[in-house]
Design a protein around this motif. Structure first.
Motif, PDB file in Angstrom:
ATOM      1  N   HIS A  20       0.843  -1.194   0.000  1.00  0.00           N
ATOM      2  CA  HIS A  20       0.000   0.000   0.000  1.00  0.00           C
ATOM      3  C   HIS A  20       0.885   1.253   0.000  1.00  0.00           C
ATOM      4  CE1 HIS A  20      -3.982   1.738   0.210  1.00  0.00           C
ATOM      5  NE2 HIS A  20      -3.582   2.575   1.155  1.00  0.00           N
ATOM      6  N   TRP A  21       0.247   2.384  -0.194  1.00  0.00           N
ATOM      7  CA  TRP A  21       0.944   3.667  -0.249  1.00  0.00           C
ATOM      8  C   TRP A  21       1.332   4.089   1.172  1.00  0.00           C
ATOM      9  CZ3 TRP A  21       3.729   6.354  -3.297  1.00  0.00           C
ATOM     10  CH2 TRP A  21       3.886   7.742  -3.183  1.00  0.00           C
ATOM     11  N   ASP A  22       2.443   3.536   1.634  1.00  0.00           N
ATOM     12  CA  ASP A  22       2.938   3.756   2.986  1.00  0.00           C
ATOM     13  C   ASP A  22       4.457   3.797   2.923  1.00  0.00           C
ATOM     14  OD1 ASP A  22       2.506   3.458   6.131  1.00  0.00           O
ATOM     15  OD2 ASP A  22       4.109   2.072   5.537  1.00  0.00           O
ATOM     16  N   ALA A  23       5.053   4.833   3.468  1.00  0.00           N
ATOM     17  CA  ALA A  23       6.492   5.056   3.295  1.00  0.00           C
ATOM     18  C   ALA A  23       7.319   3.923   3.885  1.00  0.00           C
ATOM     19  CB  ALA A  23       6.893   6.398   3.926  1.00  0.00           C
ATOM     20  N   ALA A  56      -4.920   3.150  -9.203  1.00  0.00           N
ATOM     21  CA  ALA A  56      -5.647   4.387  -8.922  1.00  0.00           C
ATOM     22  C   ALA A  56      -6.860   4.122  -8.030  1.00  0.00           C
ATOM     23  CB  ALA A  56      -6.091   5.050 -10.221  1.00  0.00           C
ATOM     24  N   THR A  57      -7.372   2.897  -8.070  1.00  0.00           N
ATOM     25  CA  THR A  57      -8.483   2.528  -7.192  1.00  0.00           C
ATOM     26  C   THR A  57      -7.978   1.873  -5.912  1.00  0.00           C
ATOM     27  OG1 THR A  57     -10.047   2.314  -9.025  1.00  0.00           O
ATOM     28  CG2 THR A  57     -10.575   1.106  -7.009  1.00  0.00           C
ATOM     29  N   ARG A  58      -6.931   1.049  -5.988  1.00  0.00           N
ATOM     30  CA  ARG A  58      -6.386   0.467  -4.757  1.00  0.00           C
ATOM     31  C   ARG A  58      -5.991   1.559  -3.773  1.00  0.00           C
ATOM     32  NH1 ARG A  58      -2.895  -2.400  -7.955  1.00  0.00           N
ATOM     33  NH2 ARG A  58      -1.078  -1.744  -6.747  1.00  0.00           N
ATOM     34  N   PHE A  59      -5.310   2.582  -4.296  1.00  0.00           N
ATOM     35  CA  PHE A  59      -4.838   3.649  -3.410  1.00  0.00           C
ATOM     36  C   PHE A  59      -5.963   4.603  -3.007  1.00  0.00           C
ATOM     37  CE2 PHE A  59      -0.422   3.185  -5.537  1.00  0.00           C
ATOM     38  CZ  PHE A  59      -0.122   2.142  -4.695  1.00  0.00           C
ATOM     39  N   ALA A  60      -7.132   4.466  -3.615  1.00  0.00           N
ATOM     40  CA  ALA A  60      -8.287   5.273  -3.220  1.00  0.00           C
ATOM     41  C   ALA A  60      -9.007   4.685  -2.028  1.00  0.00           C
ATOM     42  CB  ALA A  60      -9.260   5.386  -4.395  1.00  0.00           C
ATOM     43  N   GLN A  82      -7.678  -7.017  -5.070  1.00  0.00           N
ATOM     44  CA  GLN A  82      -8.938  -7.041  -5.807  1.00  0.00           C
ATOM     45  C   GLN A  82      -9.999  -6.393  -4.928  1.00  0.00           C
ATOM     46  OE1 GLN A  82      -9.767 -11.038  -7.148  1.00  0.00           O
ATOM     47  NE2 GLN A  82      -8.460 -10.782  -8.928  1.00  0.00           N
ATOM     48  N   ILE A  83     -10.392  -5.177  -5.322  1.00  0.00           N
ATOM     49  CA  ILE A  83     -11.221  -4.323  -4.466  1.00  0.00           C
ATOM     50  C   ILE A  83     -12.522  -4.005  -5.194  1.00  0.00           C
ATOM     51  CG2 ILE A  83     -11.336  -2.068  -3.332  1.00  0.00           C
ATOM     52  CD1 ILE A  83      -8.294  -2.201  -3.032  1.00  0.00           C
ATOM     53  N   ARG A  84     -13.610  -4.023  -4.445  1.00  0.00           N
ATOM     54  CA  ARG A  84     -14.935  -3.849  -5.044  1.00  0.00           C
ATOM     55  C   ARG A  84     -15.503  -2.449  -4.875  1.00  0.00           C
ATOM     56  NH1 ARG A  84     -17.877  -9.496  -3.129  1.00  0.00           N
ATOM     57  NH2 ARG A  84     -16.110 -10.869  -3.523  1.00  0.00           N
ATOM     58  N   THR A  85     -14.799  -1.557  -4.182  1.00  0.00           N
ATOM     59  CA  THR A  85     -15.323  -0.227  -3.921  1.00  0.00           C
ATOM     60  C   THR A  85     -14.463   0.827  -4.613  1.00  0.00           C
ATOM     61  OG1 THR A  85     -14.048  -0.115  -1.865  1.00  0.00           O
ATOM     62  CG2 THR A  85     -16.321  -0.885  -1.716  1.00  0.00           C
ATOM     63  N   ALA A  86     -15.123   1.871  -5.097  1.00  0.00           N
ATOM     64  CA  ALA A  86     -14.424   2.916  -5.852  1.00  0.00           C
ATOM     65  C   ALA A  86     -13.506   3.742  -4.964  1.00  0.00           C
ATOM     66  CB  ALA A  86     -15.434   3.823  -6.542  1.00  0.00           C
ATOM     67  N   GLY A  87     -13.903   3.942  -3.703  1.00  0.00           N
ATOM     68  CA  GLY A  87     -13.086   4.744  -2.804  1.00  0.00           C
ATOM     69  C   GLY A  87     -13.095   6.218  -3.182  1.00  0.00           C
ATOM     70  N   ARG A  97     -11.866   8.843  -5.323  1.00  0.00           N
ATOM     71  CA  ARG A  97     -11.248   8.909  -6.651  1.00  0.00           C
ATOM     72  C   ARG A  97     -10.133   9.953  -6.724  1.00  0.00           C
ATOM     73  NH1 ARG A  97      -8.857   7.665 -11.197  1.00  0.00           N
ATOM     74  NH2 ARG A  97      -9.265   9.081 -12.909  1.00  0.00           N
ATOM     75  N   GLU A  98     -10.364  11.127  -6.157  1.00  0.00           N
ATOM     76  CA  GLU A  98      -9.344  12.182  -6.210  1.00  0.00           C
ATOM     77  C   GLU A  98      -8.089  11.774  -5.456  1.00  0.00           C
ATOM     78  OE1 GLU A  98      -8.807  16.814  -4.746  1.00  0.00           O
ATOM     79  OE2 GLU A  98     -10.818  16.023  -5.115  1.00  0.00           O
ATOM     80  N   LEU A  99      -8.274  11.182  -4.272  1.00  0.00           N
ATOM     81  CA  LEU A  99      -7.139  10.714  -3.487  1.00  0.00           C
ATOM     82  C   LEU A  99      -6.403   9.605  -4.236  1.00  0.00           C
ATOM     83  CD1 LEU A  99      -5.542  10.537  -0.785  1.00  0.00           C
ATOM     84  CD2 LEU A  99      -7.269   8.865  -0.040  1.00  0.00           C
ATOM     85  N   GLY A 100      -7.151   8.664  -4.799  1.00  0.00           N
ATOM     86  CA  GLY A 100      -6.535   7.555  -5.508  1.00  0.00           C
ATOM     87  C   GLY A 100      -5.705   8.002  -6.686  1.00  0.00           C
ATOM     88  N   LEU A 101      -6.193   8.956  -7.457  1.00  0.00           N
ATOM     89  CA  LEU A 101      -5.439   9.441  -8.611  1.00  0.00           C
ATOM     90  C   LEU A 101      -4.192  10.180  -8.168  1.00  0.00           C
ATOM     91  CD1 LEU A 101      -5.147   9.815 -11.646  1.00  0.00           C
ATOM     92  CD2 LEU A 101      -6.582  11.867 -11.460  1.00  0.00           C
ATOM     93  N   ARG A 102      -4.306  10.992  -7.119  1.00  0.00           N
ATOM     94  CA  ARG A 102      -3.136  11.730  -6.632  1.00  0.00           C
ATOM     95  C   ARG A 102      -2.042  10.764  -6.182  1.00  0.00           C
ATOM     96  NH1 ARG A 102      -5.771  14.655  -3.326  1.00  0.00           N
ATOM     97  NH2 ARG A 102      -5.219  13.704  -1.323  1.00  0.00           N
ATOM     98  N   ARG A 103      -2.443   9.732  -5.448  1.00  0.00           N
ATOM     99  CA  ARG A 103      -1.464   8.736  -4.993  1.00  0.00           C
ATOM    100  C   ARG A 103      -0.921   7.920  -6.166  1.00  0.00           C
ATOM    101  NH1 ARG A 103      -4.425   6.314   0.463  1.00  0.00           N
ATOM    102  NH2 ARG A 103      -3.711   7.952   1.905  1.00  0.00           N
ATOM    103  N   ALA A 104      -1.775   7.592  -7.122  1.00  0.00           N
ATOM    104  CA  ALA A 104      -1.323   6.804  -8.276  1.00  0.00           C
ATOM    105  C   ALA A 104      -0.262   7.560  -9.056  1.00  0.00           C
ATOM    106  CB  ALA A 104      -2.510   6.466  -9.172  1.00  0.00           C
ATOM    107  N   ARG A 105      -0.455   8.844  -9.253  1.00  0.00           N
ATOM    108  CA  ARG A 105       0.540   9.657  -9.965  1.00  0.00           C
ATOM    109  C   ARG A 105       1.857   9.690  -9.187  1.00  0.00           C
ATOM    110  NH1 ARG A 105      -1.519  13.909 -13.539  1.00  0.00           N
ATOM    111  NH2 ARG A 105      -0.064  15.361 -12.518  1.00  0.00           N
ATOM    112  N   ALA A 106       1.750   9.866  -7.878  1.00  0.00           N
ATOM    113  CA  ALA A 106       2.964   9.891  -7.055  1.00  0.00           C
ATOM    114  C   ALA A 106       3.658   8.530  -7.064  1.00  0.00           C
ATOM    115  CB  ALA A 106       2.609  10.290  -5.627  1.00  0.00           C
ATOM    116  N   ALA A 107       2.876   7.461  -6.987  1.00  0.00           N
ATOM    117  CA  ALA A 107       3.450   6.116  -6.989  1.00  0.00           C
ATOM    118  C   ALA A 107       4.134   5.805  -8.315  1.00  0.00           C
ATOM    119  CB  ALA A 107       2.361   5.084  -6.700  1.00  0.00           C
TER     120      ALA A 107
END
Length: 557
Positions: free
Chosen positions: A312-315, A349-353, A361-366, A368-378
């Motif tokens: 996960h997105w964790d330092a 982009a959804t896992r990190f949301a 394998q995740i069934r919830t959208a979470g 979206r803005e947070l997920g995209l920001r983290r996906a770009r950083a990742a």
């Protein structure tokens, strides 16, 4: 029927001056069903892929990996192969494959094809004949046929369970109509496992390798590379917990030491051909150190780093898996191979949301803005690491998983079976958008085999091209910088910078620094050099940077 074609000239020889291109390659995964539709039938195909190759060249990737396009009944989206030397008509012909390979090479792109050696389709000629000929057929020895347990053989031979859910065994019916032996399938019943102890299986796959190498392909991604050899005697597991493909448990049918003799023989074939042809292992193993066994100098060239994908997105967690991965690859002189998304897992982009701990394998959208920001950083973090990286089609557009597909359109075989995988892989396989309008946003002229969300118009290639704030332009810029900066690409080490604030990953390579804030709040730090690229908006004032949460910055020093 297998089509035969005169083999094209192989890729230009580079044996005299090897580039070891695979040590720092960025390889783009194309899922043929969902990339581009060339004939308007709603299904992606080779002609569609061929028409979009200039896009991939301009994106800046080095190679294209194609998921299976072989003749198949499509019980598992082509991972059930009935003829390894033929193209499924839904994707085209061998002539289309030949043209695609030639065009890719002219554009400077290498081509890696998927190979499925753990199992065939139940419609493969070997298996059909094995069933028709009944007990005693020599062809049955090429698979795992066993008598059942119980008074009348009514129970499976052991307690193994299919990755897709349910028993890993299906009982056959003999030619006279009576119940017969059982056969092993670690995946769907339509995917019987080969018996790799039989010499005919090894001979056949050496021939298949040469067929495609003669066609000009630059390498193979090996599906279920960890599964070919089973423990002697096929012992019970002793547990009835359902299996997970994307797990790291020790199992008697995964990551057996015997697989490595197979890959040593394949490496000899790859080395016979000019142009540095490669093998890439899809190997789910208990540890990164076990993964490293697949890329010893006389075996394969790369192995996917699934431990990294599952982080996960964790330092702290990311630093640990980065250190462990680099340390494991160093003794075998292999590149680390980084990946964030593929056709089997929820897009990052959804896992990190979503919150950590939900798996891949995740069934919830979470969010979206947070997920995209983290996906770009990742993404910027991944592309800064030493080694090779894989990009899954559409991640450069910031596509999320489609988590609200109605049940009636789903096609993932594990969705229709009890337990096993969650069965929601369709969400990452929805055809990608090329234009902002049209029945399928430019995917083709005849709709798409899975429905696309209306919101994807704004995520299309057309909508994002030229927008400096878009995810597509971020990828284009990152790949250009990565290609041109001497401190990026191949290597085995990073130097972690001391005194990085909590939650921040900061490391140096030659003339380069990466700072990634994986915390929930902005942090202030001294700018280590000249800003090259950032995943979000940042401002440097008087040599100081306020690094926003979920943001990565590249620096030239």
């Amino acid at each position: 029927m297998t089509q035969h074609l005169a083999a094209p000239a192989p890729a230009p020889a580079t044996a005299a001056t090897p580039t070891e291109w695979w040590r720092d390659a960025v390889i783009y995964q194309v899922y043929p069903r969902s990339f581009a539709d060339g004939n308007g039938d709603g299904m992606g195909d080779l002609a569609g892929i061929r028409s979009r190759l200039p896009y991939l060249r301009d994106l800046g990737v080095d190679a294209v990996w194609l998921s299976p396009f072989y003749a198949s009944p499509q019980a598992d989206a082509g991972y059930d192969v009935s003829d390894y030397r033929a193209i499924d008509p839904m994707f085209g012909t061998l002539l289309d494959a030949d043209g695609l390979i030639r065009d890719a090479h002219e554009l400077g792109l290498r081509v890696i094809t998927d190979l499925v050696p753990n199992h065939s389709s139940d419609q493969h000629d070997w298996f059909k004949r094995a069933l028709a000929e009944g007990p005693g057929s020599a062809l049955r020895e090429r698979y795992h046929f066993r008598p059942g347990k119980g008074a009348n053989g009514e129970l499976p031979p052991n307690d193994w369970e299919s990755v897709f859910g349910g028993p890993a065994w299906t009982r056959t019916t003999d030619p006279d109509g009576t119940p017969g032996d059982w056969y092993l399938h670690l995946f769907a019943p339509e995917q019987p496992d080969f018996n790799w102890e039989h010499p005919a299986v090894a001979d056949e796959f050496r021939s298949i390798l040469r067929f495609w190498l003669d066609m000009g392909v630059d390498g193979f991604r090996i599906d279920v590379a960890h599964g070919l050899v089973k423990a002697a005697g096929l012992p019970d597991i002793g547990s009835h917990d359902q299996l997970k493909l994307l797990g790291n448990d020790v199992m008697p049918f995964f990551d057996q030491d015997g697989v490595h003799a197979i890959y040593r023989s394949w490496r000899q074939i790859l080395d016979e051909y000019p142009g540095e042809r490669i093998g890439v292992a899809e190997a789910w193993t208990p540890t990164v150190e076990r993964t490293a066994n697949y890329v010893r100098p006389d075996e394969l060239h790369q192995a996917f780093n699934f431990q990294y994908l599952g982080t996960h997105w964790d330092a702290d967690a990311l630093r640990e898996v980065i250190d462990t991965s680099l340390a494991a690859m160093r003794p075998v002189d292999a590149p680390a191979t980084w990946v964030l998304s593929n056709h089997d897992v929820t897009r990052h982009a959804t896992r990190f949301a979503n919150p950590p701990g939900l798996g891949t394998q995740i069934r919830t959208a979470g969010d979206r803005e947070l997920g995209l920001r983290r996906a770009r950083a990742a993404t910027l973090l991944m592309l800064a690491l030493p080694g090779s990286a894989y990009v899954y089609q559409g991640e450069e557009l910031g596509l999320p998983d489609v988590t609200d597909l109605p049940d009636e359109v789903r096609q993932d075989p594990s969705f229709f079976r009890a337990a096993g995988q969650d069965g929601f892989r369709d969400g990452c396989r929805v055809p990608i958008p090329w234009t902002s309008a049209g029945s399928s946003y430019g995917f083709g002229t005849g709709g798409s085999w899975l429905p696309q969300p209306a919101s994807w118009a704004d995520l299309s290639v057309e909508a994002q091209t030229g927008d400096p704030a878009s995810t597509l332009e971020l990828y284009r810029s990152a790949l250009a910088v990565r290609r041109d900066h001497q401190g990026l690409g191949a290597g085995t080490d990073v130097t972690w910078l001391p005194d990085a604030p909590a939650g921040v990953l900061a490391f140096a390579r030659e003339g380069f620094v990466c700072t990634a804030n994986a915390s929930h709040a902005p942090v202030r730090l001294a700018a280590p050099g000249r800003l090259l690229l950032a995943s979000g908006d940042v401002v440097v004032v008087d040599g100081e940077l306020e690094l926003p949460a979920d943001t990565t910055v590249w620096w030239a020093v």
